[in-house]
Design a protein around this motif. Structure first.
Motif, PDB file in Angstrom:
ATOM      1  N   GLY A   3     -23.394  24.374  -0.714  1.00 51.35           N
ATOM      2  CA  GLY A   3     -22.698  25.535  -0.190  1.00 51.35           C
ATOM      3  C   GLY A   3     -23.429  26.822  -0.512  1.00 51.35           C
ATOM      4  O   GLY A   3     -24.606  26.831  -0.883  1.00 51.35           O
TER       5      GLY A   3
ATOM      6  N   LEU B 245     -13.305  36.027  -2.408  1.00 56.34           N
ATOM      7  CA  LEU B 245     -14.312  35.064  -1.968  1.00 56.34           C
ATOM      8  C   LEU B 245     -13.801  33.632  -2.041  1.00 56.34           C
ATOM      9  O   LEU B 245     -14.094  32.809  -1.172  1.00 56.34           O
TER      10      LEU B 245
ATOM     11  N   ARG C 205     -10.559  32.600  -2.099  1.00 60.01           N
ATOM     12  CA  ARG C 205      -9.301  32.313  -1.420  1.00 60.01           C
ATOM     13  C   ARG C 205      -9.588  31.615  -0.087  1.00 60.01           C
ATOM     14  O   ARG C 205     -10.136  32.195   0.833  1.00 60.01           O
TER      15      ARG C 205
ATOM     16  N   SER D   7     -11.771  29.368   0.687  1.00 60.17           N
ATOM     17  CA  SER D   7     -13.186  29.123   1.015  1.00 60.17           C
ATOM     18  C   SER D   7     -13.708  27.959   0.176  1.00 60.17           C
ATOM     19  O   SER D   7     -13.973  28.115  -1.016  1.00 60.17           O
ATOM     20  N   SER D   8     -13.863  26.808   0.782  1.00 64.81           N
ATOM     21  CA  SER D   8     -14.342  25.634   0.048  1.00 64.81           C
ATOM     22  C   SER D   8     -15.858  25.579  -0.024  1.00 64.81           C
ATOM     23  O   SER D   8     -16.411  24.864  -0.864  1.00 64.81           O
TER      24      SER D   8
ATOM     25  N   ILE E  48     -17.947  28.083  -0.732  1.00 63.18           N
ATOM     26  CA  ILE E  48     -18.531  29.157  -1.533  1.00 63.18           C
ATOM     27  C   ILE E  48     -18.347  28.853  -3.014  1.00 63.18           C
ATOM     28  O   ILE E  48     -17.250  28.512  -3.461  1.00 63.18           O
TER      29      ILE E  48
ATOM     30  N   GLU F 105     -15.313  40.414   1.821  1.00 61.11           N
ATOM     31  CA  GLU F 105     -15.092  40.198   3.255  1.00 61.11           C
ATOM     32  C   GLU F 105     -16.378  40.363   4.055  1.00 61.11           C
ATOM     33  O   GLU F 105     -16.603  39.656   5.047  1.00 61.11           O
TER      34      GLU F 105
ATOM     35  N   LYS G 294     -18.165  37.062   3.636  1.00 63.93           N
ATOM     36  CA  LYS G 294     -17.504  35.998   4.395  1.00 63.93           C
ATOM     37  C   LYS G 294     -17.740  36.155   5.890  1.00 63.93           C
ATOM     38  O   LYS G 294     -17.920  35.161   6.620  1.00 63.93           O
TER      39      LYS G 294
ATOM     40  N   ASP H   8     -19.581  33.447   8.436  1.00 64.69           N
ATOM     41  CA  ASP H   8     -18.970  32.836   9.626  1.00 64.69           C
ATOM     42  C   ASP H   8     -19.534  33.384  10.937  1.00 64.69           C
ATOM     43  O   ASP H   8     -19.060  33.063  12.023  1.00 64.69           O
TER      44      ASP H   8
END
Length: 371
Positions: free
Chosen positions: A2, A21, A23, A25-26, A28, A293, A296, A300
């Motif tokens: 990851g 970060l 919350r 998010s698997s 990271i 954010e 993230k 994505d």
């Protein structure tokens, strides 16, 4: 494995970035590097110094369970190699880096300050000051140097808890960033508490038993508390990253470093494009969330949003029984709305408590960012 995000600093910005970060998010992994194993409530340090308040929270309690804490100090950021060098010789590699090293007292140009002055900017400074005060009689003369909100809060807390002779010294206007109405409330309350206020004459020398002023006066002083001249650690400058005149990392409106976009900044130690934020947890928490954010969104494939200031107000405690809340515009300009007295103290206390209870220690924190 990851994406590995390393956060430098476990203050208001760093802890909130870690929580956001991780919350939901698997993919990271987050490592946070901090010189101590506890979170420091800097907005409570004046209470700790004057009384028995514990201004710390264990980082085991504050950080998400999936976060890895490394107790160390970063000595160098090798941005070209995406790695950090720690003071114990270890290295850490990162995919993204959150620069949230905060602020601190940068040393004073006042003669004698290094020998006889006591800062209150960091936990270790506050511990040293508390020990000094404990060794003094309650009748001792204490001079608080600096007329900003930190100086005001410290002088009021000491006067209420200790008594004795407390003098607040500033070369300019007391709390220049707030309205005249709020300033008048502060002056009345400080005077009621027995604080002597001296404005318009700067401290030129601190001695073992006195503070010398530019107008020639000598103020008896058994302990001089320094609440001026805040700066930032020089880590970014030493690492060859772009910084402004006081050493803050230069970032754009998305909080990305202007030369290395995988380094994202938050809190007191960053200079955000053309914006000017005062050093405060009111700015640190949302920019910490915003930094997370931004990362993230990069991961994505969407575009990060620019940060826009959304300040609410400035609040100052005047001991435990009084306070002042100054409403501001979103750009942090004082408005006519001011609340003082016991109501002001209640507002201030609820803001301080919620900062920790709803953000730092909560397992389901309330996130907010300036988007």
């Amino acid at each position: 494995m990851g994406t590995h995000v390393v956060i430098i600093g476990a203050g208001y910005a760093g802890v909130m970035a870690a929580k956001r970060l991780l919350r939901g998010s698997s993919g990271i992994a987050v490592t946070i590097v901090n010189p101590r194993n506890h979170f420091v409530q800097r907005i409570r340090l004046h209470q700790m110094v004057a009384g028995d308040y514990d201004a710390t929270v264990s980082l085991v309690e504050a950080l998400p369970p999936r976060a890895t804490l490394v107790v160390a100090t970063v000595t160098t950021i090798d941005a070209a190699a995406n790695r950090l060098v720690l003071d114990d010789g270890r290295t850490l590699h990162y995919d993204y880096l959150v620069y949230a090293v905060g602020s601190r007292h940068r040393g004073s140009a006042i003669a004698g300050a290094a020998e006889y002055g006591f800062s209150i900017s960091e936990f270790e400074d506050a511990v040293r000051l508390k020990s000094k005060l404990a060794a003094l009689p309650t009748s001792a003369s204490i001079s608080v140097v600096g007329g900003g909100l930190t100086g005001i809060e410290t002088a009021a807390e000491l006067a209420e808890k200790r008594g004795g002779r407390i003098t607040l010294l500033t070369g300019g206007v007391l709390a220049p960033e707030i309205s005249e109405k709020a300033r008048s409330m502060i002056v009345r309350t400080l005077t009621t508490l027995g604080v002597e206020i001296i404005t318009g004459s700067r401290v030129t020398r601190i001695g073992k038993r006195s503070c010398e002023l530019s107008d020639g006066r000598s103020i008896p002083t058994d302990c001089a508390v320094l609440t001026t001249e805040f700066g930032v650690p020089d880590l970014a400058r030493r690492s060859g990253l772009p910084v402004d005149g006081i050493g803050r990392l230069k970032v754009d409106r998305q909080l990305e470093c202007i030369t290395h976009p995988n380094i994202v900044g938050a809190g007191d130690a960053v200079a955000i494009s053309d914006l000017s934020f005062r050093m405060s947890c009111q700015a640190a928490r949302p920019t910490g969330v915003h930094a997370a954010e931004t990362i993230k969104r990069r991961l994505d494939g969407s575009a990060p949003k620019p940060v826009t200031p959304k300040f609410v107000g400035q609040c100052v405690s005047l001991g435990r029984q009084a306070g002042v809340f100054q409403r501001t515009t979103s750009a942090d300009v004082a408005t006519r709305l001011v609340v003082g007295g016991r109501v002001g103290a209640f507002v201030k206390e609820r803001i301080c408590a919620s900062t920790t209870d709803w953000g730092i220690t909560s397992r389901r924190p309330i996130f907010y960012s300036w988007t």
